[in-house]
Design a protein around this motif. Structure first.
Motif, short mmCIF file in Angstrom:
data_model
loop_
_atom_site.label_atom_id
_atom_site.label_comp_id
_atom_site.label_asym_id
_atom_site.label_seq_id
_atom_site.Cartn_x
_atom_site.Cartn_y
_atom_site.Cartn_z
N GLY A 10 -42.19 -45.72 86.45
CA GLY A 10 -42.13 -44.21 86.54
C GLY A 10 -42.32 -43.56 85.07
O GLY A 10 -42.41 -44.13 84.10
N GLU A 11 -42.23 -42.22 85.04
CA GLU A 11 -42.45 -41.50 84.04
C GLU A 11 -41.33 -41.55 83.09
O GLU A 11 -40.16 -41.83 83.71
N CYS A 38 -35.55 -44.64 76.53
CA CYS A 38 -34.47 -45.85 76.57
C CYS A 38 -34.99 -47.06 76.48
O CYS A 38 -34.72 -48.23 75.75
N THR A 39 -35.94 -47.30 77.60
CA THR A 39 -36.60 -48.96 77.73
C THR A 39 -37.76 -48.92 77.02
O THR A 39 -38.77 -48.22 77.35
N THR A 40 -37.81 -49.83 75.98
CA THR A 40 -38.78 -50.16 75.16
C THR A 40 -39.55 -51.36 75.50
O THR A 40 -40.64 -51.66 74.62
N ASP A 41 -38.74 -52.35 76.28
CA ASP A 41 -39.22 -53.73 76.52
C ASP A 41 -39.42 -53.80 78.14
O ASP A 41 -38.81 -53.15 78.71
N ILE A 42 -39.86 -55.02 78.60
CA ILE A 42 -39.65 -55.15 79.88
C ILE A 42 -38.40 -55.90 79.76
O ILE A 42 -38.07 -56.75 79.14
N ASN A 43 -37.42 -55.53 80.98
CA ASN A 43 -35.98 -56.13 81.19
C ASN A 43 -36.00 -56.68 82.50
O ASN A 43 -36.27 -55.87 83.35
N ARG A 44 -35.56 -57.76 82.79
CA ARG A 44 -35.22 -58.51 83.97
C ARG A 44 -33.66 -58.33 84.33
O ARG A 44 -32.79 -58.92 83.37
N TYR A 45 -33.35 -57.97 85.41
CA TYR A 45 -31.92 -57.79 85.90
C TYR A 45 -32.05 -58.39 87.17
O TYR A 45 -32.58 -58.06 88.29
N THR A 46 -31.17 -59.56 87.39
CA THR A 46 -31.19 -60.18 88.48
C THR A 46 -29.99 -60.31 89.55
O THR A 46 -28.92 -60.42 88.98
N ILE A 47 -30.13 -60.05 90.52
CA ILE A 47 -29.03 -60.17 91.49
C ILE A 47 -29.29 -61.07 92.59
O ILE A 47 -30.21 -61.28 92.96
N ASP A 58 -37.76 -53.82 84.90
CA ASP A 58 -37.50 -52.46 84.56
C ASP A 58 -38.61 -52.27 83.27
O ASP A 58 -38.42 -53.09 82.48
N THR A 59 -39.47 -51.23 83.47
CA THR A 59 -40.50 -51.18 82.56
C THR A 59 -40.44 -49.91 81.65
O THR A 59 -39.60 -49.03 82.18
N PRO A 60 -41.02 -49.86 80.42
CA PRO A 60 -40.95 -48.65 79.89
C PRO A 60 -41.59 -47.46 80.44
O PRO A 60 -42.39 -47.63 81.11
N GLY A 61 -41.03 -46.45 80.26
CA GLY A 61 -41.12 -45.11 80.82
C GLY A 61 -42.78 -44.69 80.28
O GLY A 61 -43.12 -44.93 79.10
N LEU A 62 -43.62 -44.15 81.34
CA LEU A 62 -44.88 -43.66 81.20
C LEU A 62 -45.32 -42.28 80.72
O LEU A 62 -44.13 -41.43 81.12
N LYS A 63 -46.06 -42.10 80.02
CA LYS A 63 -46.17 -40.70 79.64
C LYS A 63 -47.45 -40.13 80.17
O LYS A 63 -48.15 -41.05 81.03
N VAL A 76 -47.94 -48.92 78.53
CA VAL A 76 -49.25 -49.64 79.28
C VAL A 76 -49.41 -51.14 78.81
O VAL A 76 -49.63 -51.92 79.78
N THR A 77 -49.08 -51.56 77.70
CA THR A 77 -49.38 -52.85 77.34
C THR A 77 -48.58 -53.60 77.69
O THR A 77 -48.57 -54.77 78.38
N GLU A 78 -47.21 -53.24 77.91
CA GLU A 78 -45.99 -53.88 78.20
C GLU A 78 -46.14 -54.07 79.85
O GLU A 78 -45.98 -55.30 80.47
N ALA A 79 -46.56 -53.14 80.44
CA ALA A 79 -46.66 -53.31 81.93
C ALA A 79 -47.83 -54.34 82.28
O ALA A 79 -47.68 -55.31 83.16
#
Length: 299
Positions: A10-11, A38-47, A58-63, A76-79
């Motif tokens: 998301g944005e 806040c998010t500048t890398d790809i982060n994985r959260y597991t339940i 969780d992906t970095p916010g898009l402009k 874009v490149t992280e995604a």
């Protein structure tokens, strides 16, 4: 163990990290009080729930698509790097488009809007044929949630944003927010993800293995400017053409982003975070639709 991979995008400032915290039930993801990144890398959260593991990516916010190249490049490149990672982990099971409910949906006279560009980037380019849900954040009461959806559901569809389910939530706790409102939002979001993830029956097709050329993309590739760039590999031209046709990027920026995407394939994710048994995820009653699951109170 059954694993479901859920990609959140998301944005910038839409509340993705707050949504992760809401779903998990603990403040595991860093959040910001404003719209700074806040998010500048790809982060994985597991339940982990029984024999099922839910990975929230969780992906970095898009402009917005007309932003400067350097402002767009990281997200874009992280995604794209996540596409490669999930290719070797069974693919993605669900896309979650996080949209801020602070304002109503705006459809510009000259598309695509930021909302349309971000949707197409993930749904049409990076993860084609993957089911997608929308979660609207920053709505702090049931009345506001119902009113926002009543005003904007058709606007979303008119913008070309299709989805298999939705939830309207308040993701960030505030001093005047009742605990019951927060828990209701958490239940709605969890129910939506559980139901839509388990209903998925498709397989991920790698972006670079199945690049379909629509008429719009073919027109982009046939432009004189592209024909002059004989040093650009065909993969880069195709990807850049998709970014132009679907996301509204300018030609030079699209080509540079395609080059940077290709360069990320040699890297692995820097780290991931794992959270186990923090949420009681359960499946909606049989026979419920994805839409009704998003508002169920029986979860």
């Amino acid at each position: 163990m059954t694993v479901y991979n859920i990609v959140i995008f998301g944005e910038i400032g839409a509340g993705k990290s707050s949504l992760v915290n809401l779903i998990i039930g603990q403040p595991v993801a860093k959040v910001s009080p404003d719209v700074t990144e806040c998010t500048t890398d790809i982060n994985r959260y597991t339940i982990t729930r029984g024999s099922i593991e839910y990975n929230l990516w969780d992906t970095p916010g898009l402009k917005e698509p007309r932003a400067e190249l350097e402002d767009q490049a990281l997200a874009v490149t992280e995604a794209y790097r996540l596409v490669g990672l999930l290719r070797d982990r069974g693919g993605a099971n669900l896309l979650l488009h996080c949209i801020s409910g602070v304002k109503d949906i705006q459809i510009p006279s000259l598309p695509p809007s930021a909302l349309q560009s971000h949707y197409r980037l993930f749904h049409d380019i990076f993860f084609p044929n993957v089911p997608i849900v929308v979660v609207i954040t920053h709505l702090d009461s049931r009345l506001r949630r119902e009113e926002w959806w009543a005003r904007n559901e058709e606007l979303l569809r008119h913008a070309g944003v299709s989805f298999v389910g939705h939830a309207c939530v308040t993701a960030a706790p505030t001093s005047n927010l009742k605990a019951a409102e927060l828990e209701e939002s958490a239940r709605d979001a969890r129910a939506l993800l559980v139901y839509c993830s388990q209903d998925s029956q498709w397989k991920l097709s790698a972006v670079w293995k199945r690049l379909k050329l629509s008429k719009d993309i073919a027109r982009s590739m046939a432009s004189v400017a592209f024909l002059k760039r004989i040093a650009t590999p065909i993969w880069g031209c195709i990807m850049a053409s998709k970014l132009i046709a679907y996301c509204g990027l300018e030609e030079d920026r699209a080509l540079e982003l395609a080059r940077r995407m290709r360069a990320t394939e040699q890297f692995q994710l820097p780290y991931s975070r794992s959270v186990t048994e923090h949420s009681e995820l359960s499946t909606p009653h049989l026979g419920m639709s994805a839409q009704s699951a998003s508002t169920s109170s029986d979860i």
